[in-house]
Design an enzyme around this catalytic site. Sequence first.
Site, PDB file in Angstrom:
ATOM      1  N   ASP A 111       7.517   4.610   4.586  1.00  0.00           N
ATOM      2  CA  ASP A 111       6.114   3.305   5.423  1.00  0.00           C
ATOM      3  C   ASP A 111       4.761   4.806   5.373  1.00  0.00           C
ATOM      4  O   ASP A 111       4.893   5.477   5.178  1.00  0.00           O
ATOM      5  CB  ASP A 111       5.853   2.626   5.986  1.00  0.00           C
ATOM      6  CG  ASP A 111       7.400   2.316   6.722  1.00  0.00           C
ATOM      7  OD1 ASP A 111       7.591   0.990   5.416  1.00  0.00           O
ATOM      8  OD2 ASP A 111       8.124   1.689   7.432  1.00  0.00           O
ATOM      9  N   ALA A 112       3.518   4.004   5.688  1.00  0.00           N
ATOM     10  CA  ALA A 112       2.833   4.544   5.521  1.00  0.00           C
ATOM     11  C   ALA A 112       1.873   5.438   7.185  1.00  0.00           C
ATOM     12  O   ALA A 112       1.566   6.590   6.599  1.00  0.00           O
ATOM     13  CB  ALA A 112       1.269   3.291   5.774  1.00  0.00           C
ATOM     14  N   HIS A 163      -6.107   1.603  -4.531  1.00  0.00           N
ATOM     15  CA  HIS A 163      -5.161   0.847  -3.418  1.00  0.00           C
ATOM     16  C   HIS A 163      -4.581  -0.277  -3.304  1.00  0.00           C
ATOM     17  O   HIS A 163      -5.441  -1.432  -4.137  1.00  0.00           O
ATOM     18  CB  HIS A 163      -5.798   1.493  -2.203  1.00  0.00           C
ATOM     19  CG  HIS A 163      -6.852   0.519  -1.440  1.00  0.00           C
ATOM     20  ND1 HIS A 163      -7.362  -0.672  -0.779  1.00  0.00           N
ATOM     21  CD2 HIS A 163      -7.188  -0.357  -2.480  1.00  0.00           C
ATOM     22  CE1 HIS A 163      -7.968  -1.329  -0.205  1.00  0.00           C
ATOM     23  NE2 HIS A 163      -8.565  -1.176  -1.910  1.00  0.00           N
ATOM     24  N   CYS A 192       0.688  -1.147  -0.222  1.00  0.00           N
ATOM     25  CA  CYS A 192       0.144   0.079   0.202  1.00  0.00           C
ATOM     26  C   CYS A 192       0.453   1.332  -0.337  1.00  0.00           C
ATOM     27  O   CYS A 192       0.310   1.974  -0.676  1.00  0.00           O
ATOM     28  CB  CYS A 192      -0.793   0.558   1.222  1.00  0.00           C
ATOM     29  SG  CYS A 192      -0.284   0.402   2.766  1.00  0.00           S
ATOM     30  N   SER A 193       2.202   1.461   0.587  1.00  0.00           N
ATOM     31  CA  SER A 193       2.807   2.864   1.186  1.00  0.00           C
ATOM     32  C   SER A 193       3.414   2.704  -0.260  1.00  0.00           C
ATOM     33  O   SER A 193       4.043   3.835  -0.719  1.00  0.00           O
ATOM     34  CB  SER A 193       3.403   2.310   2.150  1.00  0.00           C
ATOM     35  OG  SER A 193       4.265   1.495   2.794  1.00  0.00           O
ATOM     36  N   HIS A 223      -2.345   1.634   7.203  1.00  0.00           N
ATOM     37  CA  HIS A 223      -2.895   1.540   5.442  1.00  0.00           C
ATOM     38  C   HIS A 223      -3.116   3.021   5.154  1.00  0.00           C
ATOM     39  O   HIS A 223      -3.909   3.257   5.933  1.00  0.00           O
ATOM     40  CB  HIS A 223      -4.473   0.636   5.129  1.00  0.00           C
ATOM     41  CG  HIS A 223      -4.410  -0.249   3.793  1.00  0.00           C
ATOM     42  ND1 HIS A 223      -3.032  -0.368   3.009  1.00  0.00           N
ATOM     43  CD2 HIS A 223      -5.383   0.696   3.307  1.00  0.00           C
ATOM     44  CE1 HIS A 223      -4.372  -1.044   2.700  1.00  0.00           C
ATOM     45  NE2 HIS A 223      -5.345  -0.082   1.582  1.00  0.00           N
TER      46      HIS A 223
END
Length: 288
Positions: A217-218, A261, A199-200, A250
Site C-alpha cells: 500500500d502507498a 502513475h 497506484c501502489s 497516492h
Amino acid sequence: MKLAAAKVPTSTVWTSPDAPRDIDAPATAAQPDVAAWAKSMDTETRLGLHGRTLTQLLFAEPVLVRSERDGWSEVLAPWQPSSQDELGYPGWVPSSHLGELPQSASDPVAIAVPTASLLAEPGGREVLELSFGTVLASDEHADGYTRVATPDGGSGWLADAVLRSVSEPSDADERLRLGEQFLGLEYLWGGTSAYGLDCSGLIHTVSRVLGLRTPRDAHDQADTLPNIPIDDARPGDLYFFARPGKQVHHVGFVSPAGMLHASETGKRLENEPLTDDRRATLLTAARF
C-alpha cells in the site's frame, strides 16, 4: 497456519467471502479469467470494488492460510508487506485458487513483459498465460527457454526473452521502462497484474520484478522507503500524496514528463505533468 501457493495465474484477494458480486464471478471461478472480468466492468462497476477487493496474488506466490470457511481461505501474503499484519497482507481468496508450494529450485526469475505463456515444453503448447510480476524458481535452461517450478509439484517452460533474473542489478531507467509497458491500462482497485493496476500496485509489482520487497500500500511504502526532499527527486524515485491530516493516498514514479502513475478509477495509467491538485497534495518523495 499452513503454507500454500496460488495455483492460478491471478487470484484476487477480497475483504471477505461475501464481498464478490455476481459480476465478479469470472474472478472467483475455480479457473479465474481476470482479463475477461476486467473487460466486463465499466467505471461504476469498478468503483464498486472499493471496500471489496484488496490486492491480487500471482501464480506460485506463497501464502499463509489462517482459516478456511465455505470454500474460502483467509490468507496472509508474505511477499506483500503490510502494516496490517507483520506476516503479510491479509484477505480472503477462493480455496480452489490455492495449491502446494512449488518444489525447491534456485535462481528466481520474474516475468518482465505484460503477459507470457507457460509452456508444457520448450516451444510447445501453452499451459497458462501468466502476468507480469510473476516470480518463479528456475532449475534448467535449454535452447532459449527456462524450466520453472510450479505449484503442486509441477513444472513448465518460459522463453528466456520474457524473463528477468530478480538478482540482476537495476536502475531508474529500468523501473520506468517496466512501468511504461502499461501506459493506457485501465486502473483497477487492488490490481497488481497485467489486467489492471492501482497506484501502489504499479510500484509494488515493478519492484517485485526487480527483486525488491516493497510494501503493497502507498502509505506503507511512504513509511518504509527512505524519504528524500521533494526538490531532490529524480526520475525513478517516488512521489507520495496526502491531504492535510490524512495518510498517504497516492503514489507514482517520478518521470522526465512529471509522473508515471495509475491515477484513479475511471482513468488509465499515464505519464504526465503534475496537475495543480497533485502539486497541492504532494507530501514527500522517496528513493529505492
